[in-house]
Design a protein around this motif. Structure first.
Motif, PDB file in Angstrom:
ATOM      1  N   ALA A 169       0.931  -1.060   0.105  1.00 36.72           N
ATOM      2  CA  ALA A 169      -0.150   0.021  -0.064  1.00 36.72           C
ATOM      3  C   ALA A 169       0.831   1.252   0.091  1.00 36.72           C
ATOM      4  O   ALA A 169       0.539   2.313  -0.759  1.00 36.72           O
ATOM      5  CB  ALA A 169      -0.962  -0.117   1.140  1.00 36.72           C
ATOM      6  N   CYS A 170       2.100   1.252   0.772  1.00 35.24           N
ATOM      7  CA  CYS A 170       2.750   2.197   0.829  1.00 35.24           C
ATOM      8  C   CYS A 170       3.509   2.711  -0.683  1.00 35.24           C
ATOM      9  O   CYS A 170       3.645   3.809  -1.014  1.00 35.24           O
ATOM     10  CB  CYS A 170       3.853   1.999   1.866  1.00 35.24           C
ATOM     11  SG  CYS A 170       3.560   2.137   3.629  1.00 35.24           S
ATOM     12  N   VAL A 171       3.880   1.444  -1.167  1.00 30.72           N
ATOM     13  CA  VAL A 171       4.586   1.542  -2.418  1.00 30.72           C
ATOM     14  C   VAL A 171       3.460   2.084  -3.609  1.00 30.72           C
ATOM     15  O   VAL A 171       3.890   2.936  -4.458  1.00 30.72           O
ATOM     16  CB  VAL A 171       5.357   0.364  -3.088  1.00 30.72           C
ATOM     17  CG1 VAL A 171       5.973   0.280  -4.229  1.00 30.72           C
ATOM     18  CG2 VAL A 171       6.435  -0.007  -1.996  1.00 30.72           C
ATOM     19  N   THR A 172       2.544   1.588  -3.399  1.00 25.37           N
ATOM     20  CA  THR A 172       1.292   2.094  -4.513  1.00 25.37           C
ATOM     21  C   THR A 172       1.152   3.444  -4.294  1.00 25.37           C
ATOM     22  O   THR A 172       0.900   4.261  -5.093  1.00 25.37           O
ATOM     23  CB  THR A 172       0.149   1.216  -4.262  1.00 25.37           C
ATOM     24  OG1 THR A 172       0.317  -0.285  -4.216  1.00 25.37           O
ATOM     25  CG2 THR A 172      -1.109   1.461  -5.252  1.00 25.37           C
ATOM     26  N   TYR A 173       1.233   3.942  -3.063  1.00 22.34           N
ATOM     27  CA  TYR A 173       0.855   5.486  -2.869  1.00 22.34           C
ATOM     28  C   TYR A 173       1.989   6.205  -3.369  1.00 22.34           C
ATOM     29  O   TYR A 173       1.764   7.110  -4.202  1.00 22.34           O
ATOM     30  CB  TYR A 173       0.609   5.802  -1.234  1.00 22.34           C
ATOM     31  CG  TYR A 173       0.551   7.092  -1.106  1.00 22.34           C
ATOM     32  CD1 TYR A 173      -0.473   8.032  -0.899  1.00 22.34           C
ATOM     33  CD2 TYR A 173       1.790   7.872  -0.703  1.00 22.34           C
ATOM     34  CE1 TYR A 173      -0.640   9.201  -0.870  1.00 22.34           C
ATOM     35  CE2 TYR A 173       1.777   9.378  -0.313  1.00 22.34           C
ATOM     36  CZ  TYR A 173       0.669   9.952  -0.455  1.00 22.34           C
ATOM     37  OH  TYR A 173       0.284  11.288  -0.308  1.00 22.34           O
ATOM     38  N   GLU A 174       2.944   5.886  -3.249  1.00 17.46           N
ATOM     39  CA  GLU A 174       4.257   6.592  -3.871  1.00 17.46           C
ATOM     40  C   GLU A 174       4.146   6.539  -5.438  1.00 17.46           C
ATOM     41  O   GLU A 174       4.285   7.547  -6.024  1.00 17.46           O
ATOM     42  CB  GLU A 174       5.541   6.136  -3.402  1.00 17.46           C
ATOM     43  CG  GLU A 174       5.901   6.382  -2.076  1.00 17.46           C
ATOM     44  CD  GLU A 174       7.287   5.646  -1.537  1.00 17.46           C
ATOM     45  OE1 GLU A 174       8.406   5.713  -2.309  1.00 17.46           O
ATOM     46  OE2 GLU A 174       7.397   5.438  -0.437  1.00 17.46           O
ATOM     47  N   LEU A 175       3.663   5.397  -5.716  1.00 18.82           N
ATOM     48  CA  LEU A 175       3.645   5.339  -7.186  1.00 18.82           C
ATOM     49  C   LEU A 175       2.676   6.019  -8.026  1.00 18.82           C
ATOM     50  O   LEU A 175       2.987   6.774  -8.946  1.00 18.82           O
ATOM     51  CB  LEU A 175       3.234   3.841  -7.602  1.00 18.82           C
ATOM     52  CG  LEU A 175       3.476   3.053  -9.156  1.00 18.82           C
ATOM     53  CD1 LEU A 175       4.925   3.563  -9.644  1.00 18.82           C
ATOM     54  CD2 LEU A 175       3.268   1.781  -9.270  1.00 18.82           C
ATOM     55  N   LEU A 176       1.359   6.282  -7.418  1.00 16.84           N
ATOM     56  CA  LEU A 176       0.544   7.028  -7.753  1.00 16.84           C
ATOM     57  C   LEU A 176       0.631   8.605  -7.457  1.00 16.84           C
ATOM     58  O   LEU A 176       0.236   9.603  -8.296  1.00 16.84           O
ATOM     59  CB  LEU A 176      -0.706   6.597  -7.099  1.00 16.84           C
ATOM     60  CG  LEU A 176      -1.604   5.289  -7.482  1.00 16.84           C
ATOM     61  CD1 LEU A 176      -2.629   4.837  -6.477  1.00 16.84           C
ATOM     62  CD2 LEU A 176      -1.616   5.155  -8.983  1.00 16.84           C
TER      63      LEU A 176
END
Length: 333
Positions: A323-330
């Motif tokens: 979830a943390c990585v997805t947030y950074e990606l978006l």
């Protein structure tokens, strides 16, 4: 050690015939089998420095080849742990002290200088350093057998483990566990491991060479983030990799952009670095009696509260990291 090096120096100065050096090496190997690793390292360094001819190198290296075939897990031979010690001190029962296989930091230690063109185990040629972390450095290398067979891609990645890592008493356990986790996790979105070996007291892990860039760099290059449509394939790749690991009973537990490699050309993401991964089942953790997390490699920014509290590992720890990585990606932040 000095006796051996004096003999080698004499040979290089042409004061000692090759046959005499071979005889001395054979005698030393019979008395102290474990020194084959240092002999191999010394020969490789001399070859790279062009101080040995191809013929001399081949002749001398052939002496240690039978010892190199010994598996990593083979029980250690008994003998001296120092060069030239023809009369090792006996233990209380009169036998020679055993080689401490589980403590790499206590082994014979001739520093390996990693540089472009260095030949490792006659199998790999180093090309360039491509990464560095707390546990060591990663080099891009050529698999010489694949190259000779004209394979379409003969490159591999070799992860050399640092001196600091070797000092940890459970270093060997960590490496063996990590290698077996990779072998167990056969998935298109997880990096593949080919082998675990050592050169002297330096361990290295031979792995699939990944094209592309770390996801951390990709995110930095997209400061405003990606649209959900463009990010979705990357998110799916990461999720599939973690789901497969969880199905195999393994939690990654250090999921972050640094541990994902992304190829923009093929739009494929692969998860790397299962160095502190742990079994999710309590029974398996009890069997190993070793906690990779004790190596202190946890990344707080991507760790769940439960991980920071040192609670039992759970699949949701990786979901939190995802979830943390997805947030950074978006978001690009």
């Amino acid at each position: 050690m000095e006796n051996f090096k004096f003999a080698f120096d004499a040979f290089l100065r042409q004061e000692l015939e090759r046959d005499e050096l071979v005889l001395q090496l054979e005698t030393l190997l019979k008395q102290t089998p474990n020194v084959y690793t240092v002999i191999g390292t010394h020969l490789t360094m001399l070859r790279q420095a062009k101080r040995l001819s191809t013929e001399d190198y081949s002749t001398l290296h052939s002496l240690i080849e039978p010892y190199e075939k010994t598996r990593l897990a083979t029980a250690p031979r008994r003998g001296s742990s120092h060069w030239g010690n023809n009369n090792p001190k006996s233990t209380t029962n009169g036998s020679a002290p055993s080689f401490d296989w589980t403590r790499p930091s206590k082994w014979l230690n001739e520093e390996i200088v990693l540089e472009k063109g260095l030949i490792i185990r006659d199998n790999y040629r180093l090309e360039e350093e491509v990464g560095e972390g707390g546990m060591g450095v990663v080099w891009k290398a050529v698999d010489l057998i694949q190259e000779a067979g004209q394979a379409r891609d003969s490159h591999v990645a070799i992860k050399f483990f640092s001196q600091d890592f070797k000092e940890h008493p459970d270093a060997l356990k960590a490496l063996v566990r990590e290698f077996h986790r990779y072998k167990r996790l056969n998935h298109p979105n997880i990096v593949k491991a080919h082998g675990l070996d050592r050169l002297g007291s330096t361990f290295f892990l031979v792995m699939e060479f990944l094209k592309g860039i770390p996801l951390k760099e990709f995110i930095k290059d997209h400061k405003n983030g990606l649209s959900l449509n463009k990010a979705k394939p990357i998110i799916k790749n990461m999720a599939h990799a973690l789901a497969h690991a969880h199905q195999e009973g393994i939690g990654h537990l250090d999921f972050k952009p640094d541990n994902v490699f992304y190829d923009p050309d093929t739009k494929t993401a692969k998860v790397i670095d299962f160095g502190i991964a742990r079994p999710l089942k309590q029974s398996e953790r009890d069997e190993t009696r070793f906690d990779p997390g004790s190596l202190g490699a946890l990344t707080d920014a991507y760790a769940s509260n439960e991980m920071l509290l040192n609670l039992e590992p759970d699949t949701r720890d990786d979901i939190y990291g995802l979830a943390c990585v997805t947030y950074e990606l978006l978001s690009g932040k």
